[in-house]
Design an enzyme around this catalytic site. Structure first.
Site, PDB file in Angstrom:
ATOM      1  CB  SER A   1     -57.542 -34.018   4.094  1.00  0.00           C
ATOM      2  OG  SER A   1     -58.563 -33.817   3.527  1.00  0.00           O
TER       3      SER A   1
ATOM      4  CD  GLU B   1      -2.904  -0.744   0.077  1.00  0.00           C
ATOM      5  OE1 GLU B   1      -3.644   0.406  -0.173  1.00  0.00           O
ATOM      6  OE2 GLU B   1      -3.493  -1.852  -0.517  1.00  0.00           O
TER       7      GLU B   1
END
Length: 744
Positions: free
Chosen positions: A364, A97
């Protein structure tokens, strides 16, 4: 004269201090710079800083075997200091960097010029000239705006930071503030997120990978682009070598042993439903979470993969023709552990979980509670009932096929899902009793006391209905759960404890319900769910086929399936015994194949496959009550945990002299015990001794290859094991042969 002299002196002094053209220009420039600096400082954002506030603490979600599969929240670790800053990480970041970090005063004019020239040659912005100090200024105080104003503010703050802090303090703060992708802010969080370790223990390869992330964290995050992150780490190692911050030997060693991740990749879309649900449960159960919490969940990755595949294949194959747009599936063990969840067709398109959030009519399927209440009230599967027209007030329910069959048994009415009989039962035992029965088994929804409740006209969730079936299988109230443990580093924040819920069903009621559920699959509307072993289940279909369900259980798992449309539009005649039952069978059958393969792969050791789940109960069997001196038999449900361990009612029975197996051997044992009496003596130091008829149960297991003889086994059991080994039965089957040895 005096006055004239004074004026002359003033004139001389004025002339002496009057700036020349160059001095005036310099002074004007300084005033402009000062004014500009003041203006820039006044325009600093009050809420500036690119570091985002965490919406919630991070949590890594692990499957039941400990493998991470998803993460949620923002990860924030502990701030680094110059004293605890890892050397490799510091050197790696500076090398990639800001190589002249220790030579400049916050602004690297040489670096700015170099970046400008390279960008001009390239015709685009390919290199930045910002120093680490400038990047820290941007992270701490500035917004993400790209403008000359922000750049000027960045330069001023960088100069101020260099004046206030040492170089090592600046790089330590930068490492603590930078974003490293995958929700990790700061090097401490990134080290734990990607490698499961503290920053101080990072290897050179790991440090190089982290340093390579800060330039483009979203692109290089190894959870989504591992190969890119590894290439970038190689670039960092080159930069460190060129800067003289490592030797060629050290660089070669780092390349030979690249960083290995201990982290979940970007969550597979289908697992998002479970991950969202489990995250919410984790935060509810553990309360305020620290930055590095991990939750061990109940998710079985093998079953989850099968569930996703089965649901997607069914929808792709039949969805358009059947006019079915959505489906959901949930699998749980008999103690309530959620093993797999598919909450819909496409998680990325819709995060709405149709397992626990969608409220639909069960149709059902609700007859489970009607018949259960009737069985408690004295009916039996063999009780004679009449299928005939029924009228309750102004309501006249009809059967699905609009025909009537006359006299039949309760078992036949249930297996054929006869509507008129269900309504008659509901009215006879009382709707309040039906509602109470449903809630006792785990239905949390509000249930309206209306005549049509017998046919499932109320709304509930797939989770509630599947939980109720699990309660029938277990004989007690099952509480579904997704989180086994939550921990942070070396401390536990939550641990799931086995429930102590009392039985919610009389053994006779449970046995009768199991008989009805087995008949529904064996000869009724659920035939499409049949397997080579017993299956108990029930179908459900609502009016106009808007919802279709099948929920059932085997000796391994309880599974619920729903299909339909989010807008409740009718499907193309889809019934519970069709698409849902087929999906159910496909899921369980494939899970069985995976489990059997795992059992064979681990032959010679205790079988413990990744897809194995606690077995389901066999129909109720006999066991003498240990608390009654006359040893009168009581009907109790049996659960085959493995071929040496049974749960009979609330008692755990361990067969003396046997090392048990799960998987197919346990399935065969469960089938063998159906309809037989099991009589066990009080245990001694070696375990229980049980009989089936006139045979010792341990001998039955070993003579059919269902387990191994324990070290303490008597000669009779050792001979039984040797016989099975010579005949290559059960676990002794030759490779490539199916595991045989079903007890006679």
């Amino acid at each position: 004269m005096e006055r004239q002299g004074s004026l002359r002196v003033v004139s001389i002094l004025t002339a002496a201090f009057r700036p020349g053209p160059i001095a005036a220009l310099l002074l004007s420039g300084l005033l402009i710079v000062a004014a500009l600096a003041g203006w820039l400082l006044l325009r600093l954002p009050l809420d500036g800083g690119m570091i985002e506030e965490a919406p919630s603490a991070s949590v890594v979600l692990e499957a039941t075997d400990g493998e991470p599969f998803a993460s949620r929240g923002v990860f924030r670790g502990t701030a680094l200091t110059p004293d605890n800053m890892p050397r490799w990480l510091k050197d790696a970041v500076i090398s990639i960097e800001d190589q002249r970090f220790y030579e400049h005063g916050g602004i690297d004019l040489r670096g700015l010029l170099r970046a400008a020239l390279r960008n001009a040659v390239a015709g685009r912005a390919r290199e930045g000239g910002s120093t680490i100090t400038q990047q820290l200024a941007r992270l701490l105080y500035l917004s993400q705006e790209r403008s000359l104003t922000r750049k000027g503010q960045e330069l001023l703050i960088a100069l101020w930071l260099e004046h206030q802090l040492s170089k090592d303090q600046i790089v330590a703060r930068y490492l603590s503030s930078a974003y490293f992708g995958a929700g990790a802010w700061g090097a401490d969080a990134a080290a734990r997120r990607y490698f499961g370790k503290e920053p101080g223990t990072l290897t050179l390869a790991e440090a190089a990978m982290l340093a390579g992330l800060v330039q483009a964290p979203s692109h290089f995050a190894p959870t989504r682009n591992l190969s890119g992150a590894q290439r970038r780490a190689g670039t960092v190692l080159d930069a460190m070598l060129n800067a003289g911050r490592l030797t060629a030997e050290e660089a070669a060693a780092a390349r030979a042993a690249p960083a290995e991740l201990r982290t979940p990749p970007e969550a597979m879309p289908g697992r998002g439903y479970f991950a969202d649900w489990a995250e919410g449960e984790t935060r509810r159960l553990a309360g305020s979470l620290p930055a590095d919490a991990r939750a061990r969940t109940t998710l079985d990755l093998s079953l989850q993969d099968i569930a996703e595949r089965v649901v997607m294949q069914a929808l792709d194959r039949e969805g358009e023709h059947a006019k079915v747009g959505q489906a959901a599936l949930v699998a749980m063990s008999h103690d309530g552990a959620i093993l797999a969840v598919v909450g819909g067709r496409d998680y990325q398109a819709s995060q709405f979980n149709r397992v626990n959030q969608a409220r639909r009519q069960p149709g059902s399927l609700f007859k489970l509670f009607v018949y259960g209440a009737a069985l408690e009230a004295g009916w039996a599967p063999s009780t004679s009932v009449v299928d005939r027209p029924v009228r309750v007030g102004a309501w006249e329910p009809v059967n699905f096929d609009r025909t009537y069959r006359g006299q039949m048994t309760l078992r036949d009415a249930f297996s054929r899902s006869v509507n008129t009989v269900a309504v008659q039962l509901s009215e006879a035992v009382g709707r309040d009793r039906v509602i109470e029965f449903a809630q006792r088994l785990g239905v949390r929804s509000d249930l309206l006391n209306v005549p049509s409740i017998a046919l499932g006209s109320v709304e509930t969730t797939l989770l509630d209905m599947t939980t109720a079936f699990a309660s029938v299988a277990a004989g007690r109230r099952v509480e579904p759960y997704l989180v086994r443990e939550v921990r942070a580093r070396d401390r536990s924040l939550f641990t799931h404890l086995p429930p102590t819920a009392a039985s919610v069903l009389q053994p006779s009621t449970q046995a009768a319900l199991l008989e009805l559920l087995l008949s529904s699959v064996r000869e009724g509307t659920g035939r499409a769910a049949q397997l080579a072993r017993p299956v108990a289940g029930k179908t459900g279909t609502t009016q106009d086929s808007r919802d279709a369900w099948f929920i059932g259980f085997t000796a391994d798992v309880v599974v619920g399936v729903w299909v339909g449309n989010d807008n409740s539009s009718p499907t193309n005649g889809v019934a519970g015994g069709g698409m849902p039952a087929v999906m159910w069978r496909s899921f369980v059958a494939e899970a069985d194949r995976v489990k059997t393969a795992n059992v064979r792969a681990s032959a010679g050791a205790h079988a413990s496959s990744s897809a194995s789940v606690p077995p389901a109960p066999a129909p109720a069997l006999s066991l003498p009550s240990a608390s009654r001196p006359d040893h009168a038999r009581m009907r109790e449900p049996i659960v085959v945990l493995d071929t040496a361990t049974l749960r009979i009612g609330q008692d755990l029975v361990r067969l003396a002299g046997v090392e048990g197996f799960t998987g197919q051997a346990a399935d065969q044992m469960a089938r063998y015990l159906v309809g037989r009496d099991v009589i066990c003596e009080a245990p001694d130091a070696s375990g229980h001794r049980c009989r089936v008829g006139d045979r010792d149960l341990a001998e039955v297991v070993l003579s059919n290859g269902g387990g191994r003889a324990a070290a303490t086994a008597p000669p009779l059991l050792r001979r039984a094991e040797n016989d099975a080994r010579r005949a290559r039965l059960g676990i002794w089957a030759a490779p490539g042969r199916s595991v045989s040895g079903t007890p006679p």
